[in-house]
Design a protein around this motif. Sequence first.
Motif, PDB file in Angstrom:
ATOM      1  N   VAL A   1       0.842  -1.203   0.000  1.00 19.87           N
ATOM      2  CA  VAL A   1       0.000   0.000   0.000  1.00 19.87           C
ATOM      3  C   VAL A   1       0.873   1.248   0.000  1.00 19.87           C
ATOM      4  O   VAL A   1       0.490   2.289  -0.548  1.00 19.87           O
ATOM      5  CB  VAL A   1      -0.947  -0.022   1.222  1.00 19.87           C
ATOM      6  N   GLN A   2       2.064   1.152   0.583  1.00 18.91           N
ATOM      7  CA  GLN A   2       2.962   2.303   0.598  1.00 18.91           C
ATOM      8  C   GLN A   2       3.442   2.672  -0.809  1.00 18.91           C
ATOM      9  O   GLN A   2       3.799   3.815  -1.062  1.00 18.91           O
ATOM     10  CB  GLN A   2       4.157   2.020   1.510  1.00 18.91           C
ATOM     11  N   LEU A   3       3.482   1.706  -1.703  1.00 16.03           N
ATOM     12  CA  LEU A   3       3.769   1.984  -3.104  1.00 16.03           C
ATOM     13  C   LEU A   3       2.494   2.372  -3.847  1.00 16.03           C
ATOM     14  O   LEU A   3       2.483   3.307  -4.655  1.00 16.03           O
ATOM     15  CB  LEU A   3       4.405   0.766  -3.764  1.00 16.03           C
ATOM     16  N   GLY A   4       1.407   1.676  -3.550  1.00 17.98           N
ATOM     17  CA  GLY A   4       0.138   1.946  -4.218  1.00 17.98           C
ATOM     18  C   GLY A   4      -0.372   3.355  -4.008  1.00 17.98           C
ATOM     19  O   GLY A   4      -1.038   3.921  -4.881  1.00 17.98           O
ATOM     20  N   GLN A   5      -0.035   3.964  -2.864  1.00 14.19           N
ATOM     21  CA  GLN A   5      -0.511   5.320  -2.608  1.00 14.19           C
ATOM     22  C   GLN A   5       0.025   6.313  -3.640  1.00 14.19           C
ATOM     23  O   GLN A   5      -0.652   7.291  -3.975  1.00 14.19           O
ATOM     24  CB  GLN A   5      -0.125   5.756  -1.201  1.00 14.19           C
ATOM     25  N   ALA A   6       1.223   6.065  -4.157  1.00 19.02           N
ATOM     26  CA  ALA A   6       1.766   6.959  -5.188  1.00 19.02           C
ATOM     27  C   ALA A   6       0.936   6.885  -6.457  1.00 19.02           C
ATOM     28  O   ALA A   6       0.702   7.903  -7.128  1.00 19.02           O
ATOM     29  CB  ALA A   6       3.222   6.598  -5.487  1.00 19.02           C
ATOM     30  N   LEU A   7       0.463   5.702  -6.798  1.00 15.60           N
ATOM     31  CA  LEU A   7      -0.309   5.523  -8.025  1.00 15.60           C
ATOM     32  C   LEU A   7      -1.681   6.169  -7.925  1.00 15.60           C
ATOM     33  O   LEU A   7      -2.152   6.795  -8.882  1.00 15.60           O
ATOM     34  CB  LEU A   7      -0.431   4.027  -8.334  1.00 15.60           C
ATOM     35  N   VAL A   8      -2.330   6.046  -6.771  1.00 16.60           N
ATOM     36  CA  VAL A   8      -3.643   6.686  -6.634  1.00 16.60           C
ATOM     37  C   VAL A   8      -3.486   8.205  -6.531  1.00 16.60           C
ATOM     38  O   VAL A   8      -4.376   8.965  -6.946  1.00 16.60           O
ATOM     39  CB  VAL A   8      -4.441   6.128  -5.440  1.00 16.60           C
ATOM     40  N   ALA A   9      -2.349   8.659  -5.986  1.00 19.10           N
ATOM     41  CA  ALA A   9      -2.083  10.099  -5.967  1.00 19.10           C
ATOM     42  C   ALA A   9      -1.958  10.637  -7.385  1.00 19.10           C
ATOM     43  O   ALA A   9      -2.503  11.699  -7.719  1.00 19.10           O
ATOM     44  CB  ALA A   9      -0.810  10.393  -5.174  1.00 19.10           C
ATOM     45  N   LEU A  10      -1.262   9.899  -8.236  1.00 18.57           N
ATOM     46  CA  LEU A  10      -1.136  10.310  -9.638  1.00 18.57           C
ATOM     47  C   LEU A  10      -2.481  10.263 -10.355  1.00 18.57           C
ATOM     48  O   LEU A  10      -2.746  11.088 -11.241  1.00 18.57           O
ATOM     49  CB  LEU A  10      -0.120   9.419 -10.350  1.00 18.57           C
ATOM     50  N   LEU A  11      -3.337   9.321  -9.981  1.00 19.58           N
ATOM     51  CA  LEU A  11      -4.679   9.263 -10.560  1.00 19.58           C
ATOM     52  C   LEU A  11      -5.452  10.534 -10.228  1.00 19.58           C
ATOM     53  O   LEU A  11      -6.121  11.119 -11.095  1.00 19.58           O
ATOM     54  CB  LEU A  11      -5.430   8.038 -10.033  1.00 19.58           C
ATOM     55  N   GLY A  12      -5.370  10.983  -8.973  1.00 19.77           N
ATOM     56  CA  GLY A  12      -6.054  12.209  -8.582  1.00 19.77           C
ATOM     57  C   GLY A  12      -5.530  13.417  -9.339  1.00 19.77           C
ATOM     58  O   GLY A  12      -6.302  14.290  -9.735  1.00 19.77           O
ATOM     59  N   VAL A  13      -4.218  13.466  -9.543  1.00 22.32           N
ATOM     60  CA  VAL A  13      -3.626  14.572 -10.307  1.00 22.32           C
ATOM     61  C   VAL A  13      -4.101  14.539 -11.753  1.00 22.32           C
ATOM     62  O   VAL A  13      -4.495  15.557 -12.323  1.00 22.32           O
ATOM     63  CB  VAL A  13      -2.084  14.496 -10.240  1.00 22.32           C
ATOM     64  N   LEU A  14      -4.070  13.357 -12.354  1.00 20.05           N
ATOM     65  CA  LEU A  14      -4.456  13.220 -13.757  1.00 20.05           C
ATOM     66  C   LEU A  14      -5.909  13.610 -13.989  1.00 20.05           C
ATOM     67  O   LEU A  14      -6.251  14.181 -15.033  1.00 20.05           O
ATOM     68  CB  LEU A  14      -4.227  11.770 -14.199  1.00 20.05           C
ATOM     69  N   ALA A  15      -6.773  13.333 -13.020  1.00 18.96           N
ATOM     70  CA  ALA A  15      -8.201  13.570 -13.197  1.00 18.96           C
ATOM     71  C   ALA A  15      -8.532  15.034 -13.444  1.00 18.96           C
ATOM     72  O   ALA A  15      -9.528  15.339 -14.111  1.00 18.96           O
ATOM     73  CB  ALA A  15      -8.966  13.065 -11.966  1.00 18.96           C
ATOM     74  N   ILE A  16      -7.715  15.953 -12.921  1.00 21.71           N
ATOM     75  CA  ILE A  16      -8.012  17.376 -13.096  1.00 21.71           C
ATOM     76  C   ILE A  16      -6.946  18.088 -13.921  1.00 21.71           C
ATOM     77  O   ILE A  16      -7.260  18.888 -14.804  1.00 21.71           O
ATOM     78  CB  ILE A  16      -8.190  18.070 -11.720  1.00 21.71           C
ATOM     79  N   CYS A  17      -5.667  17.781 -13.675  1.00 19.52           N
ATOM     80  CA  CYS A  17      -4.600  18.515 -14.369  1.00 19.52           C
ATOM     81  C   CYS A  17      -4.525  18.155 -15.849  1.00 19.52           C
ATOM     82  O   CYS A  17      -4.064  18.969 -16.659  1.00 19.52           O
ATOM     83  CB  CYS A  17      -3.256  18.255 -13.694  1.00 19.52           C
TER      84      CYS A  17
END
Length: 258
Positions: A59-75
Amino acid sequence: MRREVHAEWTKLRTVAGPGWLLGALVVLTVAMGAVAAAVVPCAAAGCGQDAARISLVGVQLGQALVALLGVLAICGEYSTGMIQTSLTAMPRRGAVLAAKAVVVGGLTLGAGILAVLGSVLAGRLLLPGSGFTPAHGYPPLSLADGPILRAAVGSVLYLVLVALLSLGLATAVRDSAAAAGVVLGLLYLFPIAILMFSDEELRRVLWTISPSNAGLAVQTTVDLADLPIAPWAGLGVVAAWAAASLTGGALLLRLRDA
């Protein structure tokens, strides 16, 4: 609101990035947990390891991927100029961000469930080979065990909250690289920076407000009294970060030009 959610769902499912990120979340989270379960030893009874946390370390690695998903959704929309079209078609800006939060949160929830279930299964299969046996005080991992269930459910919720935190920050920052840097710094560099302070009490306070340190406390199933913050309270800290981030992002989205 239904129209906004449908529009945001359509936008995310018609680009390749989110699918790759969600697939990588499941694969890499399970793989990292499986590796940890296979290599971390428990040579004797009372070895002091937390079997659940070992299995869920991915999960400590997976959090980076979901963080990038949140960025991609708007940026992604800001980088292409599509945001102007979106806000023209859907002028209720708060509803647009809320719809993005629903879609991003829902996708993260689904992928997070698969990732966490796969990690628990990998731990159940591989940990006994590393010495985590009933003879050493470690029964097989099972979601019927209350602390294990709490660690698993909490890990899924943590990933969802990280995605929402990232979405809110990205809405405020607008730039993909800058937003990703802020979110990843908050998740990975903030915990390292805490170690630079010599004052024990200050480090403890900073630990309890760090979203990753506090949030991942929910995975702990042994020695709970030694934690600076209780597991569910730690997840509440991440929820507060996510709520503040989305509130700030929504306010700036309303006040600024697209």
